[in-house]
Design a protein around this motif. Structure first.
Motif, PDB file in Angstrom:
ATOM      1  N   ASN A   1       4.710   5.411   5.452  1.00  0.00           N
ATOM      2  CA  ASN A   1       5.041   5.220   6.870  1.00  0.00           C
ATOM      3  C   ASN A   1       6.426   4.613   7.043  1.00  0.00           C
ATOM      4  OD1 ASN A   1       2.701   6.335   7.912  1.00  0.00           O
ATOM      5  ND2 ASN A   1       1.612   4.397   7.907  1.00  0.00           N
TER       6      ASN A   1
ATOM      7  N   THR B   1       0.844  -1.192   0.000  1.00  0.00           N
ATOM      8  CA  THR B   1       0.000   0.000   0.000  1.00  0.00           C
ATOM      9  C   THR B   1       0.877   1.238   0.000  1.00  0.00           C
ATOM     10  OG1 THR B   1      -0.119   0.197   2.417  1.00  0.00           O
ATOM     11  CG2 THR B   1      -1.814  -1.168   1.344  1.00  0.00           C
ATOM     12  N   SER B   2       0.351   2.309  -0.529  1.00  0.00           N
ATOM     13  CA  SER B   2       1.079   3.585  -0.505  1.00  0.00           C
ATOM     14  C   SER B   2       1.276   4.056   0.932  1.00  0.00           C
ATOM     15  CB  SER B   2       0.319   4.645  -1.301  1.00  0.00           C
ATOM     16  OG  SER B   2       0.286   4.294  -2.662  1.00  0.00           O
ATOM     17  N   LEU B   3       0.270   3.850   1.756  1.00  0.00           N
ATOM     18  CA  LEU B   3       0.382   4.246   3.161  1.00  0.00           C
ATOM     19  C   LEU B   3       1.516   3.502   3.849  1.00  0.00           C
ATOM     20  CD1 LEU B   3      -0.722   5.885   5.532  1.00  0.00           C
ATOM     21  CD2 LEU B   3      -2.344   4.044   5.951  1.00  0.00           C
TER      22      LEU B   3
ATOM     23  N   PHE C   1       0.123  11.554  -1.733  1.00  0.00           N
ATOM     24  CA  PHE C   1       0.278  10.886  -0.446  1.00  0.00           C
ATOM     25  C   PHE C   1       1.367  11.493   0.430  1.00  0.00           C
ATOM     26  CE2 PHE C   1      -1.395   7.471  -3.228  1.00  0.00           C
ATOM     27  CZ  PHE C   1      -2.604   7.286  -2.583  1.00  0.00           C
TER      28      PHE C   1
END
Length: 111
Positions: free
Chosen positions: A38, A32-34, A53
């Motif tokens: 992170n 995921t991009s998240l 993002f």
């Protein structure tokens, strides 16, 4: 290699993330991009993600561009719905608002 046994402490903190150093002979892959953002915020390397993002983290100085001349492949964004006829007003407004917001992000093009 396994992570070290050193206990996590306040000095092992970066951007609000707890981290523990370890040696790794493989790439860190996330789906995921998240997860990529992170991981980069916590110091686990660099991430190739859409500017939407990371715009806030870049503006706040929490992230920095390391390969400014490199760009990944462009991708389309789709909004899926189950309505056969006309979209309900709330969904139409949401799509319009998202489109306008994405258009303001540097490097984003709609169409």
């Amino acid at each position: 290699m396994r992570p070290t046994k050193k206990a996590l402490s306040p000095e092992n903190s970066k951007n609000g993330c707890q981290w523990q150093p370890f040696l790794c002979s493989r790439l860190l892959r996330v789906n995921t991009s998240l997860g990529a953002v992170n991981s980069a915020l916590c110091g686990a390397g660099i991430a190739l993600v859409s500017s939407v993002f990371v715009a806030a983290a870049l503006a706040e100085g929490r992230l920095q561009r390391v390969l400014p001349d490199y760009a990944g492949p462009s991708r389309r964004v789709y909004a899926l719905h189950g309505y056969r006829q006309q979209l309900p007003l709330v969904l139409r407004l949401l799509v319009e608002r998202l489109s306008a917001r994405l258009a303001r992000v540097q490097g984003m093009s709609l169409g």
